[in-house]
Design an enzyme around this catalytic site. Structure first.
Site: not given
Length: 549
Positions: A205, A275
């Site tokens: 993330d 990401e």
């Protein structure tokens, strides 16, 4: 066993199915999905023909940001079950030949994480520098102008230490200080915990948020026509008004990613996908993070997660990646847990939603790269329209009514149309409601319809697997004088032509003079024709054939 499982590079060209555990299947009647629910539904996931599942966070958390505020990286939150439940789920997944990828939210923790509790207790404790702390300016204001994506300043005052701490997201999500070698060691130890447990990979993330500028310099303003909001944010979010030169994407991140990859390399056939939210610099960042074979295996950006579903846009994004990223790898997606569902973004009318859902899947399945599917998109689910009182997303609540947040794409998976909450839960109340228009698109309904979006996804993924060129073959665009997406995919002696008409009017495609059209391939769901002249495509249509030249 899928083609992608045959080598250690199983991730290259793999199809990854994202599961949002809170909304997938409830088995204990509390209105929240759980790990046992994922295990129960693994036969369905396997029936899709995917190679791996990616689980959004299930770690122990106060759930201020639905689990992206981690309080213990090495345990399961009780609302999702236990470590034993996780092990059972993973064993079952592996039994189906499905890899398991888990989210790692390591740029920040929850403010109730023991690391932060200790760090904030004094300026001299052993973890005093584990988070980004800074003194106020002489007038008491924050150290610089950094902002939070979730609104307001990126700094929060702490009365115990009499300092500010940085947070890129909620004030209850303090940012770790990756300039500390001890922090890096501690984070990697939690990663090793899951590697030892047998997980096959990690989705990282906000992977470019790990480091901030040591000097804490102010970010400059963005040009008026640019934005760097990262998430699907409203125009009113001031975060997009800054050029984020100093609060993320720092050069020191490369060294940490190399350490991360070195750890993964100690295990067999593991992978990591990052990401990257870096505005106009995203592709440059992806190139830096995936090139050289010593950092991440692949990354994804927000390039295809916006409202633009045109040949020009898709070609521009893919072409830019292929030009910018020499030896790296990309993971493409049209939907995930942070953006409006793509059927609602791309379709112009309700009637064309299933047509657009099928066409988008066919485009995604033929691009060069790995692909991520988000639970429910295989049903053609639209974005849910929720009332303010039903919202749970702090991001949506903060920016209402300019922005309705992310709950609309996180509503529960509809399994059985005739049951309460579409079979997601037996509880009186589900954590988010299941709108009628989503329940009507339930799995059981679509299983009985050979023309459904669900069957199209299965057929398209089978088509993808049957052609090695689609897994990791080369990709070359063909110029046209129309708004058509045309390209070839080639591996060895197999060369395939794809032509997509993403417009709402018929079109014709004239192959290049040197190209010889061979056997036409029955790409699921499309009926474009070719005779002695050009290829004729209806609106929202596609064509595929073997070619030479």
């Amino acid at each position: 066993m899928s083609v992608a499982d045959k080598t250690a590079d199983w991730w290259r060209g793999a199809v990854i199915y994202q599961v949002y555990p809170r909304s997938f299947q409830d088995t204990n009647g509390d209105g929240l999905g759980d790990l046992k629910g994922i295990t129960r539904r693994l036969p369905y996931i396997a029936s899709l023909g995917v190679d791996a599942i990616w689980l959004s966070p299930f770690f122990k958390s106060p759930m201020a940001d639905m689990g992206y505020d981690v309080a213990d990286y090495c345990d399961v939150d009780p609302i999702f079950g236990t470590l034993a439940d996780f092990d059972e789920m993973m064993t079952t997944a592996h039994g189906f030949g499905i890899k398991v990828v888990i989210d790692q939210v390591i740029s920040h923790t929850s403010d109730v994480h023991p690391w932060f509790v200790e760090s904030r207790s004094s300026r001299t404790n052993p973890k005093a520098d584990w988070y980004v702390w800074a003194n106020p300016k002489p007038d008491g204001t924050a150290p610089n102008n950094w902002l939070s994506i979730f609104g307001g300043p990126g700094w929060e005052w702490d009365g115990v230490r009499r300092q500010y701490y940085q947070h890129n997201f909620l004030t209850s999500q303090p940012d770790l200080n990756f300039h500390s070698a001890q922090v890096q060691d501690a984070v990697l130890a939690t990663v090793k915990f899951w590697l030892d447990r047998g997980v096959d990979g990690f989705r990282l993330d906000t992977v470019n948020y790990y480091f901030c500028d040591k000097l804490l310099r102010d970010n400059p303003a963005h040009a008026p026509d640019e934005s760097d909001a990262g998430l699907d944010a409203p125009d009113t979010n001031p975060y997009g008004m800054q050029n984020h030169l100093y609060d993320k994407t720092q050069p020191e991140n490369i060294g940490f990613l190399q350490r991360f990859r070195a750890l993964l390399n100690r295990y067999e056939a593991r992978t990591a996908v990052g990401e990257v939210g870096d505005g106009a610099r995203s592709l440059k960042t992806v190139a830096a993070y995936t090139g050289g074979g010593d950092k991440l295996h692949m990354c994804y950006t927000f390039d295809l997660l916006g409202p633009d579903f045109t040949a020009t846009h898709i070609r521009s994004c893919v072409d830019a990646f292929q030009t910018s990223v020499a030896d790296g790898w990309v993971c493409w997606a049209f939907s995930n847990h942070d953006v409006n569902r793509h059927v609602s973004r791309f379709a112009k009318t309700e009637a064309e939603r299933p047509v657009v859902a099928k066409l988008a899947m066919s485009v995604l399945a033929t691009l060069r790269g790995s692909i991520c599917l988000y639970q429910g998109e295989e049903l053609g689910l639209p974005e849910a329209e929720l009332a303010f009182e039903d919202l749970r997303d702090p991001y949506g609540i903060r920016f209402w009514p300019a922005f309705k947040g992310r709950d609309g794409c996180r509503t529960p998976m509809p399994w059985e149309a005739a049951k309460a909450h579409a079979g997601f839960t037996g509880a009186q109340r589900s954590w988010l409601p299941v709108p009628y228009e989503q329940a009507a698109l339930s799995v059981d309904t679509q299983e009985n319809d050979p023309q459904s979006v669900l069957h199209h996804y299965r057929q398209t993924l089978e088509f993808r697997k049957s052609h090695p060129a689609l897994l990791d073959g080369t990709m070359e665009f063909i110029g046209t004088n129309q708004d058509l997406l045309a390209f070839t995919r080639q591996k060895g002696s197999e060369k395939l032509l794809f032509v997509f008409n993403l417009t709402r009017k018929p079109a014709q495609f004239e192959p290049p003079a040197r190209m010889v059209i061979g056997e036409r391939l029955a790409m699921p769901g499309f009926e474009a024709v070719i005779g002695t002249g050009p290829i004729k495509l209806a609106a929202l249509d596609a064509f595929c054939a073997r070619v030479a030249g």
